[in-house]
Every structure is written in C-alpha cells, then in structure tokens.
Design a protein around this motif. Structure first.
Motif, PDB file in Angstrom:
ATOM      1  N   LEU A 266       0.827  -1.203   0.000  1.00 46.21           N
ATOM      2  CA  LEU A 266       0.000   0.000   0.000  1.00 46.21           C
ATOM      3  C   LEU A 266       0.866   1.259   0.000  1.00 46.21           C
ATOM      4  N   TYR A 270       1.266   4.044  -2.857  1.00 46.41           N
ATOM      5  CA  TYR A 270       0.951   5.445  -2.545  1.00 46.41           C
ATOM      6  C   TYR A 270       2.097   6.369  -2.981  1.00 46.41           C
ATOM      7  N   ARG A 275      -2.111   4.899  -5.635  1.00 38.31           N
ATOM      8  CA  ARG A 275      -3.194   4.977  -4.658  1.00 38.31           C
ATOM      9  C   ARG A 275      -3.270   6.398  -4.111  1.00 38.31           C
ATOM     10  N   PHE A 278      -7.208   9.083   0.117  1.00 41.26           N
ATOM     11  CA  PHE A 278      -8.454   8.561   0.669  1.00 41.26           C
ATOM     12  C   PHE A 278      -8.429   7.030   0.746  1.00 41.26           C
ATOM     13  N   TYR A 279      -7.809   6.400  -0.243  1.00 37.88           N
ATOM     14  CA  TYR A 279      -7.667   4.941  -0.198  1.00 37.88           C
ATOM     15  C   TYR A 279      -6.780   4.551   0.984  1.00 37.88           C
ATOM     16  N   LEU A 280      -5.705   5.307   1.197  1.00 38.77           N
ATOM     17  CA  LEU A 280      -4.784   5.039   2.307  1.00 38.77           C
ATOM     18  C   LEU A 280      -5.507   5.155   3.643  1.00 38.77           C
ATOM     19  N   GLY A 282      -8.762   5.005   4.145  1.00 40.09           N
ATOM     20  CA  GLY A 282      -9.780   3.962   4.215  1.00 40.09           C
ATOM     21  C   GLY A 282      -9.194   2.619   4.626  1.00 40.09           C
ATOM     22  N   TRP A 283      -8.014   2.301   4.112  1.00 37.99           N
ATOM     23  CA  TRP A 283      -7.360   1.033   4.459  1.00 37.99           C
ATOM     24  C   TRP A 283      -7.081   0.968   5.959  1.00 37.99           C
ATOM     25  N   TYR A 286     -10.377   0.708   7.988  1.00 42.11           N
ATOM     26  CA  TYR A 286     -10.942  -0.642   7.910  1.00 42.11           C
ATOM     27  C   TYR A 286     -10.219  -1.585   8.864  1.00 42.11           C
TER      28      TYR A 286
END
Length: 372
Positions: A266, A270, A275, A278-280, A282-283, A286
């Motif tokens: 990830l 990034y 990436r 926001f994906y970072l 969100g990961w 989660y």
C-alpha cells in the motif's frame, strides 16, 4: 451409434442443465473441462496440497471471516453506543433547541443505549462465531476428500464410515447450483458447488455440497481442483493468494505476514501515485475497525488447531493409496478428455465472452454427434 458415446438424457455431462422448482443445476463434469475462469479457492476449502494429492474440506477460513466476526459486532457497538446519541444530538440542534438540551439528549441516549450496544455486540459475536465452533466439532470425525493426481482418482470416506471409496477422477460428477426464493426481505439468491458419485459396488449416491457467494466463485473453486488434477497449478499460493500477498518463503495462509506485506505494498503504491490519500485512510480505518492484526493472528491459531485436530489415523488402504508413484506409473488423461479440452479451449479463444457452460454443452453435443 456407439453406445459408449451416447449418454441418456438422464446421464450427467458437462454443460447439461437441470431445472428444479427454485433454480437450476448445471454440470461441470464428468470429463472435467477447463472453465476459463481463474483457479481460486475462494472458500479456502483446500487444506493441503503437494505433488501427490490435494485435501478438500479441511481448509482454514480466510482472514476476512475473522475480520467480519470481530468487525461487524464492533461497528454495531459503536453505532449503538455513540452513533445514535450523536444523531439525536444533531437532530435536537437542528430543531432549534439549546445546546444544553442537546447535550442532555445525548447523555440520556448514551445511558440508555450503551449497555444495549454492549450486549447486542456480544450476541452478534456469539452468533457469528457459532458456525465456526460447530465446524470444529465436526472436523474431529471427518476425513478429507483426497484428490490424487498421480493416480487420477478421488478418495472419499463418508462420515461415520471407515472404508474408503475410490472414484476415477474423470467419472466424478461436479455441478453448480443457482437458486432463488422470496422472503419477507425480498428475493434471496443462493449459489453452491457440489461433487458426487455413485458407489461402484452398491450404486448408492454420495454428494458433497457447499455454498458460495456467487456462481463465478463456485465455478472458480471447481477450476482450482481441476487445474491441480491436470497439473496446471502446484501450490496453495497459486489458488489461495490471488492478490499475491505471500512472499516466496511465507507460509500458505493469511497470517500476520500477509498484513505486513499488504501494508508495505500500500505504501509503495501510494508513493508511486497508484493509490490516493483517501484509499490510504480507508485502508487504515478498515483495519482499525477489524482489530488490526488480531484476525491474522487468529488465522495462525486456527491453522495450528485444525492441523492438530486433523492428525487422525487414516484408513490403511487410503494411506497406501496416497503414497507417491514412480512417474512412469502415473495415470494419463483419456483421449476423450484431451479432445474435448482442446475443443473447449478453441471455442473460449474464439468467443471469449461466452459462458463456459454453453461451451461445455456445445462440445458435449459435438462429441455425441461424432460418435454416431
């Protein structure tokens, strides 16, 4: 017409479909043909795989199973204990009340909802964990279905029995089911994969079925077994690690090493711009909601537990049957299977968007016509 090539209308054959009141059953074998889908054991039903045999039915659950077991009750707790009080706080402000009144509403909702959320989360955790513990209890008495690719045979030991049943690989019947039914919550759809055979001596029918989230996943799970038996895949990593998160020296399950590899990938993606932020975020959110590395550690614990429970004495005939053979003694695919598989691959290449079941049906019909 050659009677050996002409199955009756009731004989299972790849591509043939049978309707039933709530859905449809479609056969993938006998004569297992390449489906064109990735060979992925989505349900992690395969427990052991080596150059000689594959054990089906004693696999370890994926890390997502533990993430759901922990994360769903935790989310419901946060929603009940803090989410609803904040919602009512906001609604009070929106209706023009003083902030002191809104704070009072927050406190009352929190005091009322906190313990309901606690007990509700514990009950949810218990209900989500119950199938897992019931499965552990059954595992003590279950001998896995073993696929031997050197002999091209499958060994079944039905529950409650000790005598193994050996079935030729190409005669094994496999099917997928799709069904739907109306409930008070709307239309529910169910999908599954099944394998079965008739006892060579008694004619008794034996079946093994399990549910899958979707029809392509059911076919893909079968493709993992078929690809192994046809020497197209050789390791658990190939069928259980589609995201390639296991290193070459990592064990073949989703332990803490998978979490660390995923996080490293990830950050690499990034930095490379693949990436976004926001994906970072969100990961991380989660995995915080699903208790960070605890699900991966539970997978590692579960692997040890299942291996310990699976160390039972196999029937002597099954143990002898499982021993490696010299390569010159390995069984070979039949000419029929090779011809049909070649034809299937030709059609898949010519019509890449066409359903594999449609292609199977066409090839089976062509084979019958050729035998006339």
């Amino acid at each position: 017409m050659n009677p050996k090539c002409a199955p009756s209308e009731q004989t299972p054959r790849a591509g043939r479909s049978e309707p039933f009141p709530s859905g449809r059953l479609s056969f993938l074998s006998p004569r297992p043909l390449p489906t064109g889908l990735p060979p992925v054991d989505h349900g992690h039903a395969v427990g052991e795989m080596n150059d000689n045999y594959l054990d089906f039915g004693t696999g370890v659950t994926s890390v997502f199973g533990w993430q759901a077991t922990l994360g769903i009750p935790f989310f419901c707790f946060l929603l009940g204990a803090f989410g609803f009080p904040f919602i009512f706080y906001g609604l009070t402000i929106a209706h023009g009340k003083e902030w002191t009144a809104a704070v009072e509403v927050f406190k009352e909702t929190y005091d009322y909802g906190f313990w309901i959320a606690v007990w509700g989360a514990l009950f949810g955790f218990f209900m989500l964990s119950l199938p897992r513990w019931l499965a552990y209890g059954k595992l003590k008495n279950i001998i896995p279905t073993r696929f031997n690719r050197q002999r091209r045979e499958v060994c079944f030991v039905p529950e409650g029995q000790k005598t193994p049943i050996f079935v030729p690989w190409e005669e094994l019947v496999a099917w997928v089911t799709e069904a739907q039914g109306a409930t008070e919550y709307g239309v529910q759809r169910q999908y599954g994969l099944g394998i079965g055979f008739y006892h060579p001596e008694t004619g008794e029918k034996y079946t093994l079925e399990f549910e899958t989230p979707g029809l392509p996943l059911a076919i893909s799970s079968w493709e993992a077994i078929r690809a192994y038996m046809e020497c197209e895949v050789h390791t658990l990593k190939e069928i259980q690690d589609p995201l390639d998160l296991q290193g070459p020296d990592d064990p073949p399950w989703e332990g803490v090493h998978v979490f660390r590899n995923a996080r490293k990938r990830l950050h690499d993606e990034y930095r490379e711009g693949k990436r976004g932020v926001f994906y970072l975020i969100g990961w991380y959110l989660y995995h915080l909601m699903t208790f960070w590395t605890i699900p991966n550690r539970l997978v590692e614990w579960e692997v040890k537990k299942i291996k310990r429970m699976s160390q039972k004495t196999l029937p002597k005939t099954m143990s002898e049957w499982s021993k490696p053979l010299p390569e010159q003694q390995w069984a070979k695919p039949s000419d029929e299977l090779k011809r049909k598989s070649k034809r299937v691959l030709e059609l898949q290449k010519a019509e890449p968007g066409r359903s594999s079941l449609d292609i199977f049906a066409q090839v089976s019909d062509e084979w019958v016509d050729d035998c006339k």
